[in-house]
Design a protein around this motif. Structure first.
Motif, PDB file in Angstrom:
ATOM      1  N   MET A 165       6.947  -7.011 -16.662  1.00 65.46           N
ATOM      2  CA  MET A 165       6.093  -6.227 -15.768  1.00 65.46           C
ATOM      3  C   MET A 165       4.685  -6.165 -16.352  1.00 65.46           C
ATOM      4  O   MET A 165       4.474  -5.610 -17.432  1.00 65.46           O
ATOM      5  N   ASP A 166       3.731  -6.722 -15.642  1.00 66.23           N
ATOM      6  CA  ASP A 166       2.337  -6.733 -16.089  1.00 66.23           C
ATOM      7  C   ASP A 166       1.676  -5.396 -15.768  1.00 66.23           C
ATOM      8  O   ASP A 166       1.750  -4.907 -14.639  1.00 66.23           O
ATOM      9  N   GLN A 167       0.985  -4.810 -16.754  1.00 71.06           N
ATOM     10  CA  GLN A 167       0.426  -3.474 -16.581  1.00 71.06           C
ATOM     11  C   GLN A 167      -0.626  -3.424 -15.476  1.00 71.06           C
ATOM     12  O   GLN A 167      -0.634  -2.496 -14.663  1.00 71.06           O
ATOM     13  N   ASP A 168      -1.513  -4.385 -15.421  1.00 76.55           N
ATOM     14  CA  ASP A 168      -2.548  -4.387 -14.388  1.00 76.55           C
ATOM     15  C   ASP A 168      -1.943  -4.533 -12.997  1.00 76.55           C
ATOM     16  O   ASP A 168      -2.371  -3.873 -12.040  1.00 76.55           O
ATOM     17  N   SER A 169      -0.947  -5.382 -12.883  1.00 78.12           N
ATOM     18  CA  SER A 169      -0.287  -5.573 -11.595  1.00 78.12           C
ATOM     19  C   SER A 169       0.443  -4.308 -11.161  1.00 78.12           C
ATOM     20  O   SER A 169       0.421  -3.933  -9.981  1.00 78.12           O
ATOM     21  N   CYS A 170       1.088  -3.637 -12.116  1.00 80.98           N
ATOM     22  CA  CYS A 170       1.782  -2.386 -11.816  1.00 80.98           C
ATOM     23  C   CYS A 170       0.795  -1.315 -11.367  1.00 80.98           C
ATOM     24  O   CYS A 170       1.083  -0.523 -10.452  1.00 80.98           O
ATOM     25  N   PHE A 171      -0.372  -1.272 -12.001  1.00 84.81           N
ATOM     26  CA  PHE A 171      -1.413  -0.320 -11.647  1.00 84.81           C
ATOM     27  C   PHE A 171      -1.809  -0.500 -10.176  1.00 84.81           C
ATOM     28  O   PHE A 171      -1.809   0.448  -9.383  1.00 84.81           O
ATOM     29  N   PHE A 220       8.046  -2.533  -5.625  1.00 86.65           N
ATOM     30  CA  PHE A 220       8.627  -3.705  -6.282  1.00 86.65           C
ATOM     31  C   PHE A 220       8.470  -4.970  -5.443  1.00 86.65           C
ATOM     32  O   PHE A 220       8.397  -6.072  -5.995  1.00 86.65           O
ATOM     33  N   THR A 221       8.397  -4.823  -4.129  1.00 87.23           N
ATOM     34  CA  THR A 221       8.110  -5.984  -3.284  1.00 87.23           C
ATOM     35  C   THR A 221       6.705  -6.496  -3.562  1.00 87.23           C
ATOM     36  O   THR A 221       6.483  -7.714  -3.672  1.00 87.23           O
ATOM     37  N   THR A 222       5.754  -5.583  -3.688  1.00 85.26           N
ATOM     38  CA  THR A 222       4.371  -5.952  -4.015  1.00 85.26           C
ATOM     39  C   THR A 222       4.308  -6.684  -5.346  1.00 85.26           C
ATOM     40  O   THR A 222       3.529  -7.633  -5.520  1.00 85.26           O
ATOM     41  N   LEU A 223       5.153  -6.256  -6.285  1.00 90.15           N
ATOM     42  CA  LEU A 223       5.185  -6.889  -7.614  1.00 90.15           C
ATOM     43  C   LEU A 223       6.025  -8.168  -7.639  1.00 90.15           C
ATOM     44  O   LEU A 223       6.111  -8.821  -8.675  1.00 90.15           O
ATOM     45  N   ARG A 224       6.656  -8.489  -6.505  1.00 86.06           N
ATOM     46  CA  ARG A 224       7.498  -9.682  -6.385  1.00 86.06           C
ATOM     47  C   ARG A 224       8.658  -9.665  -7.372  1.00 86.06           C
ATOM     48  O   ARG A 224       9.044 -10.703  -7.933  1.00 86.06           O
ATOM     49  N   GLN A 260       4.308   4.840 -14.029  1.00 83.82           N
ATOM     50  CA  GLN A 260       5.562   4.330 -14.583  1.00 83.82           C
ATOM     51  C   GLN A 260       5.227   3.308 -15.672  1.00 83.82           C
ATOM     52  O   GLN A 260       4.374   2.442 -15.481  1.00 83.82           O
ATOM     53  N   HIS A 261       5.909   3.422 -16.788  1.00 83.75           N
ATOM     54  CA  HIS A 261       5.589   2.565 -17.932  1.00 83.75           C
ATOM     55  C   HIS A 261       6.175   1.164 -17.715  1.00 83.75           C
ATOM     56  O   HIS A 261       7.394   1.015 -17.597  1.00 83.75           O
ATOM     57  N   PRO A 262       5.332   0.137 -17.668  1.00 85.40           N
ATOM     58  CA  PRO A 262       5.838  -1.215 -17.397  1.00 85.40           C
ATOM     59  C   PRO A 262       6.811  -1.714 -18.455  1.00 85.40           C
ATOM     60  O   PRO A 262       7.742  -2.459 -18.132  1.00 85.40           O
ATOM     61  N   ASP A 263       6.622  -1.313 -19.706  1.00 83.23           N
ATOM     62  CA  ASP A 263       7.533  -1.761 -20.767  1.00 83.23           C
ATOM     63  C   ASP A 263       8.932  -1.195 -20.564  1.00 83.23           C
ATOM     64  O   ASP A 263       9.937  -1.895 -20.768  1.00 83.23           O
ATOM     65  N   LEU A 264       9.008   0.074 -20.170  1.00 85.06           N
ATOM     66  CA  LEU A 264      10.311   0.691 -19.925  1.00 85.06           C
ATOM     67  C   LEU A 264      11.012   0.039 -18.747  1.00 85.06           C
ATOM     68  O   LEU A 264      12.214  -0.223 -18.787  1.00 85.06           O
ATOM     69  N   MET A 265      10.252  -0.230 -17.677  1.00 79.76           N
ATOM     70  CA  MET A 265      10.845  -0.889 -16.518  1.00 79.76           C
ATOM     71  C   MET A 265      11.279  -2.307 -16.861  1.00 79.76           C
ATOM     72  O   MET A 265      12.322  -2.777 -16.392  1.00 79.76           O
ATOM     73  N   SER A 266      10.492  -3.005 -17.672  1.00 85.82           N
ATOM     74  CA  SER A 266      10.845  -4.369 -18.081  1.00 85.82           C
ATOM     75  C   SER A 266      12.186  -4.402 -18.792  1.00 85.82           C
ATOM     76  O   SER A 266      13.009  -5.298 -18.565  1.00 85.82           O
ATOM     77  N   GLU A 267      12.409  -3.414 -19.681  1.00 83.68           N
ATOM     78  CA  GLU A 267      13.655  -3.366 -20.446  1.00 83.68           C
ATOM     79  C   GLU A 267      14.860  -3.216 -19.527  1.00 83.68           C
ATOM     80  O   GLU A 267      15.901  -3.847 -19.735  1.00 83.68           O
ATOM     81  N   VAL A 268      14.719  -2.379 -18.508  1.00 81.81           N
ATOM     82  CA  VAL A 268      15.845  -2.108 -17.615  1.00 81.81           C
ATOM     83  C   VAL A 268      16.065  -3.247 -16.629  1.00 81.81           C
ATOM     84  O   VAL A 268      17.199  -3.664 -16.377  1.00 81.81           O
TER      85      VAL A 268
END
Length: 217
Positions: free
Chosen positions: A30-36, A67-71, A17-25
């Motif tokens: 959303m940090d890419q490494d954290s999302c990975f 998303f819980t993991t990503l806080r 999932q693209h972090p930039d797209l999720m950030s916009e919504v």
């Protein structure tokens, strides 16, 4: 028996999932490494639950865990906001193009079998990867999902002239990908395990970039 084809899972194997797209919504950075890392931790938890026989948890559970993991604030609300990931899977995983190209250079046929929502072809195109694959089987279009035997059999049928034992599968879920492919008679099933969550698993790779070496090409 030598492998004549390699079929791939998509999410977590080829794309994320693209972090930039999720950030916009979501309105959250959303940090890419954290999302990975969060993807594989959530998939690990999801797969282990299903392997243990707890199958009441669906995709909504996976997203909430992710998303819980990503806080992310209100993680249970984040999945619906991103339409449960529809159209978000467009970030190519590093090394995928090189890894698949190596297989193609050795005459190995490559294709995709994905549990998806009808958007995986578009996602692969947006990620710049669609040209690598002979065909794509999207679960929402064929009426069955991994780990059901039928969807893996469809992949072999689509290949034509290739026996199940001559096909390898690559994915990031022990339950959906590895177990499903082996139960369908595939010759090999490789787990994508970049976080070293399955140190005792004998057939695993850090990423698709390493699959050629794993197949001794």
């Amino acid at each position: 028996m030598g492998m004549k084809a390699v079929l791939f899972d998509a999410g977590g194997t080829l794309v994320l999932q693209h972090p930039d797209l999720m950030s916009e919504v979501l309105g959250v950075d959303m940090d890419q490494d954290s999302c990975f890392k969060a993807h594989y931790l959530a998939m690990d938890a999801y797969s282990r639950l299903h392997c243990a026989g707890t199958r009441r948890h669906g995709w909504e559970w996976w997203l909430e865990h992710y998303f819980t993991t990503l806080r992310v604030p209100s993680p249970s609300e984040a999945g619906p906001k991103i339409r449960f990931g529809h159209g978000m899977w467009s970030l190519p995983i590093q090394g995928v193009e090189e890894g698949v190209s190596r297989l193609l250079d050795h005459g190995i046929r490559c294709a995709v079998i994905s549990n998806s929502d009808g958007s995986i072809r578009r996602s692969l195109t947006e990620a710049g990867l669609s040209h690598l694959f002979e065909f794509v089987i999207d679960s929402s279009e064929v009426g069955c999902r991994k780990p059901q035997r039928e969807i893996f059999e469809m992949g072999v049928e689509e290949l034509g002239g290739v026996a199940p034992g001559e096909v390898a599968y690559v994915g990031d879920s022990v339950f959906h990908d590895v177990n499903g492919a082996l139960q369908a008679g595939y010759g090999q099933a490789w787990l994508v395990d970049p976080l070293d969550l399955y140190p005792d698993h004998t057939m695993r790779v850090v990423s698709v970039a390493a699959i050629g070496e794993a197949l001794q090409l």
